[in-house]
Design an enzyme around this catalytic site. Sequence first.
Site, short mmCIF file in Angstrom:
data_model
loop_
_atom_site.label_atom_id
_atom_site.label_comp_id
_atom_site.label_asym_id
_atom_site.label_seq_id
_atom_site.Cartn_x
_atom_site.Cartn_y
_atom_site.Cartn_z
N GLU B 209 3.71 20.34 45.52
CA GLU B 209 4.25 20.83 44.25
C GLU B 209 3.46 20.21 43.11
OE1 GLU B 209 8.99 20.99 45.44
OE2 GLU B 209 8.34 19.69 43.82
N HIS B 247 13.98 19.97 39.74
CA HIS B 247 14.23 18.55 39.96
C HIS B 247 13.19 17.66 39.26
CE1 HIS B 247 10.95 18.39 42.81
NE2 HIS B 247 11.45 19.44 43.42
#
Lengths: 356, 285
Positions: B209, B247
């Site tokens: 990510e 997140h």
Amino acid sequence: MRLLEYEAKTILRNYSIPTPDALVITKRFTPEISLPVVLKSQVPVGGRGKAGGVVKVESPSEVTSTIDRIFTLDIKGYKPTAILAEQTIDIKRELYIAILINLETATIQLMAHTNGGVEVETQTGFKVWTVETGRASANQTGEQLAEYYELPDQTFALQDLVENLYKCFVGCDATLLEINPLVLTDDNKLLSADCKMELDDMAAFRHPEWKFEKTPVNTSFVELDNNGNVATIANGAGLAMATVDAVAAAGMVPANFLDIGGGANTDSILLAFNKIVAFPNIQVIVINIFAGITRCDEVAKAIIAARQKIKDLPPLCIRLAGTNFEEAASLLSSENISTLATLDDCITKAKELIYE
Amino acid sequence: MNSNIFTAKNVIVQGITGTHGSFHTASMRAAGTYIVGGTSPGKAGLLVDGVPVYDSIVQIQKDIRIDISVIFVPAPRAKDAIIEAITAKIPLVVCITEGIPIHDMISIKHLINKSSTVLIGPNCPGILLPGNNKIGIIPAQMGLPGSVGIVSRSGTLTYEAAAELTARGIGQKYIIGIGGDRIRGASFVDCLELFQNDPDVTSIILIGEIGGSSEHAAATYIKDCVTKPVYAYVAGHSAPIGVQLGHAGAILGGEDESAACKTKALGSAGATTSDNLPGLIRSVS
């Protein structure tokens, strides 16, 4: 969550970290101010001085007009709801000190520079120490800091500063605490002239005292392109990013990133639909749910509710998989809503709907 | 990390009486995981899906050896739960809980570094060894026994990759979600080392990510140590700078944290890369 300067400085004072004497001016209340004073716009961005948001006032006749001007001054999209009125200080030297988390080593570090007061991004050659709990670590680091700053007569003050910064950083669940500049005054006192502080939103549960001006940023819904033609709804930050990536890789324009989160329920998902239909050019909504903690039947109920409650809902390309998929599939099929097997299928279908 | 810690049998669930704990205890048992007990302070004597509940790990250990603990304890008490498991010397601890404060993870990392416990997570879906062990919340039907090792920071992308491979008849030995938080237990490199050293694994899928630098560390390790084929995708190609996506770990700080930069590094290290996940899965043979 990033604090405003006056909020951060209130916290510093609670931890015995010296700051200039100051009062807070709001639109409803101007306290008695003794001159000269520095009026500082309380906006959550840097570069306030250059933008005219930090003004020294010496004459009583200028106070009211300066306050009015700062309240209406827009700095990088922000207007203040408070102004900090701070005692002027006689600056001998401007230093830099910050305490932060090294994510690679999972340690707390102190960063210092002899050249404070300027934009940090332009600096190189920071001195870094790993700090730990307890007086011994603070004493050692404080001594080395005094040597680095070439301020041997400030050793005790710097040892106290390091200890208090550490206590403040850990006690407040901070992720960044930067004092820039740390000022040495003409009468040899160290003062935190400006302070940038960021707190860990995850720790809010143990800080009932956190009542700050700025509400936490919504991280689960992010606009990417207001004119985008494909809206996305997914669960989990990774899958939400991957859904956006797949839309973009297929030549369509993703309008938003949306992670409905692990514990999503019908109401929270319906809220997401309402946000999405506010974009002007949405032609397709891609829904990509791979449920672990999330339950597919909750998502299915929200989709059914959205179809009933939102007029002119754009066509949906729905992919559901994982926990309680069977229940979801039967709920949707009883409403004649079809689902697709994979994200790939959703992308293909979306392209057909838009370009054919 | 050694393969044995994942195939060990005696599993407990910390926070077994909560909504997620009880739901996933049943689902792990349905998948064949051998759950010997669970903890929930003050609720000793209850049964959850037939599994006995204890007040503490120490109570369970009086009678039973514990190999693995799965933690569902809510964030405010998760630190204590992880420390309890480390103190009890449980070889593998998998923490599913999301939202643990970063300062709690700093304390936990200090303890982990001094212990023999392997921590996976937090904020992760856990581990699925198709046909063998399900330790966490990855839906078991997504897996197919085989020889691919999957490691991912994102929970849902872990499922996605496994399910797509399964649909294509390509089986997996390991499906591991290491979690999306900024400070976590096992890293990409730990999992790559596991896959490289396990002769059953023939190819590797790595899903990264934006944010942080763990994909760069993975690229270095792949270049230096991995001889098996690696397929890599980094999520977040459209991410704006400085905006948190979901997140806490997924925030693009600087250029070297971008999906493009990480993809390039992984590609230069010898991995096969793609800018979207369906594309990556199609390239796996």
